[in-house]
Design a protein around this motif. Sequence first.
Motif, short mmCIF file in Angstrom:
data_model
loop_
_atom_site.label_atom_id
_atom_site.label_comp_id
_atom_site.label_asym_id
_atom_site.label_seq_id
_atom_site.Cartn_x
_atom_site.Cartn_y
_atom_site.Cartn_z
N LYS A 66 0.83 -1.21 0.00
CA LYS A 66 0.00 0.00 0.00
C LYS A 66 0.87 1.26 0.00
CE LYS A 66 -3.77 -2.54 2.04
NZ LYS A 66 -4.67 -2.76 3.17
N LYS A 67 1.68 1.38 -1.05
CA LYS A 67 2.58 2.52 -1.13
C LYS A 67 1.84 3.81 -1.47
CE LYS A 67 6.69 -0.17 -2.25
NZ LYS A 67 7.78 -0.44 -3.20
N ASN A 68 0.57 3.67 -1.87
CA ASN A 68 -0.23 4.87 -2.13
C ASN A 68 -0.75 5.47 -0.83
OD1 ASN A 68 -1.84 2.49 -1.87
ND2 ASN A 68 -3.61 3.60 -2.68
N TYR A 69 -0.64 4.73 0.26
CA TYR A 69 -1.03 5.25 1.56
C TYR A 69 -0.16 6.44 1.95
CZ TYR A 69 -4.28 1.63 3.30
OH TYR A 69 -5.36 0.83 3.51
N LYS A 70 -0.75 7.37 2.66
CA LYS A 70 0.03 8.46 3.25
C LYS A 70 0.21 8.15 4.73
CE LYS A 70 -1.44 12.08 0.03
NZ LYS A 70 -2.11 13.40 -0.12
N ILE B 163 13.87 4.00 16.91
CA ILE B 163 13.12 3.22 15.92
C ILE B 163 12.73 4.10 14.74
CG2 ILE B 163 11.04 1.87 15.47
CD1 ILE B 163 11.00 1.07 18.39
N GLY B 164 12.23 5.29 15.03
CA GLY B 164 11.70 6.16 14.00
C GLY B 164 12.67 6.49 12.89
N ASP C 50 14.11 5.60 7.20
CA ASP C 50 15.10 5.22 6.18
C ASP C 50 14.58 4.06 5.33
OD1 ASP C 50 16.85 7.14 7.02
OD2 ASP C 50 18.27 5.78 7.98
N GLU C 51 13.98 3.07 5.99
CA GLU C 51 13.49 1.89 5.26
C GLU C 51 12.29 2.24 4.39
OE1 GLU C 51 13.79 -1.93 3.88
OE2 GLU C 51 15.21 -0.82 5.15
N LEU C 52 11.38 3.05 4.91
CA LEU C 52 10.23 3.48 4.11
C LEU C 52 10.67 4.28 2.89
CD1 LEU C 52 7.72 4.57 6.92
CD2 LEU C 52 7.52 2.56 5.44
N GLY D 265 10.11 3.33 -1.11
CA GLY D 265 9.26 4.20 -1.92
C GLY D 265 7.92 4.54 -1.32
N TYR D 266 7.77 4.46 -0.03
CA TYR D 266 6.52 4.80 0.62
C TYR D 266 6.34 6.32 0.72
CZ TYR D 266 5.40 0.03 2.10
OH TYR D 266 5.05 -1.30 2.11
N ASN D 267 5.08 6.74 0.80
CA ASN D 267 4.73 8.15 0.94
C ASN D 267 4.51 8.44 2.43
OD1 ASN D 267 3.75 10.74 0.80
ND2 ASN D 267 1.98 10.25 -0.48
N PHE D 268 5.46 9.11 3.05
CA PHE D 268 5.36 9.32 4.49
C PHE D 268 5.91 10.69 4.89
CE2 PHE D 268 9.64 7.82 3.90
CZ PHE D 268 10.40 8.49 4.86
#
Length: 356
Positions: free
Chosen positions: A2-6, A16-17, A22-24, A28-31
């Motif tokens: 669900k990379k379209n998720y914000k 952790i954050g 870094d991993e997101l 290619g995640y939208n965050f």
Amino acid sequence: MKKNYKILIGGSEGYIGSSLCDELFKRGYNFVGIDSEIYKGCDLFKKKYKYRLIKQDIRDISDKFLKKFNVYIHLPALSNNPVDDNNPKKLYNITRNYTVGIIKKCKKNNIKFIFPSSCSVYGSISNKSLNETSKPNPLTFYSKNKVEIEKDLKRLSDNTFKPIILRISTLFGISRKMRFDLVLNMFLGMAITKNEIVLNSDGKAWRPHVHINDAVKAIIMSINYDNDKLEIINVGSDKNNYTILNIANKFKNISPKIKISFLNKYDSKNLFSDKLVKYGKDKRNYKVSFKKINKVFKNFHCVPVQESLKKDFKQLKKIGLIKKAFLNKKYYRLHRLSDLIKNKKVSKHSLRVLKN
């Protein structure tokens, strides 16, 4: 996926954050990250990736802003021991109150809520492996706080608001916002800088351990998991349940020069002391079952502890970790926070970062 998720990550500049962001980013995640930067300057190495970071206390976000997101991951928290010896629960109540506030906002705006809790809620039962249905037995203000927030999530959950609670094993591993106050990270620092691991207990207490990279994987899998009810999931591996002494002895396989010794007594000024250890005994003693996570997240796998320790040992050697850096208070969260409060950079009444 669900990379379209914000995705909004509270406490994105923590241990952790920073690793999660870094991993997101790599995937290619939208965050967006949001952090009060209470631990600004506590970096072990430079930031590799550029992503959006909002410098703000999570308590101050508006519904209008929150509505932009599909998922919220809540990482702001105090570490494992009291900061205020006179009234330790007071500061943990602050964290609970602002967490409940953001839970209610997420429920109101139909936002998926992911809460990294802790296996420390199990407390002190060593004769069997505990699962998600086992009754918690928290022994510290930290673990009691986690249980209280878990109860708040259960109380507020319903058919439309279905949070995920991740009970994460004892963490270790290298992060940009490094913590050497975590037991295996402390052992790594000791092994590299003095060829000696000093235990603050007899080492007979059991713990489940998980590398930060594996914990991050579990959080990302939670983003993509379509749960139909509130879920509690232990994060770790049955194979990574060890006594502290057993783990310490594994360092001899990394370097035969490493010695094992024991700290004689508690000393509040000693970075390695732990007031929860009395007469050499640590009451926090538990083994955990991780059968559920392997059923829920089919491709979840934890790297064996010794394999991860070897890699981290080599990486810290490559970074050039020296004793002066290892003993710097900025890598020991409660010592750092105590200094910030003492120097009036953080409010002892609200845990807010104070503007100079």
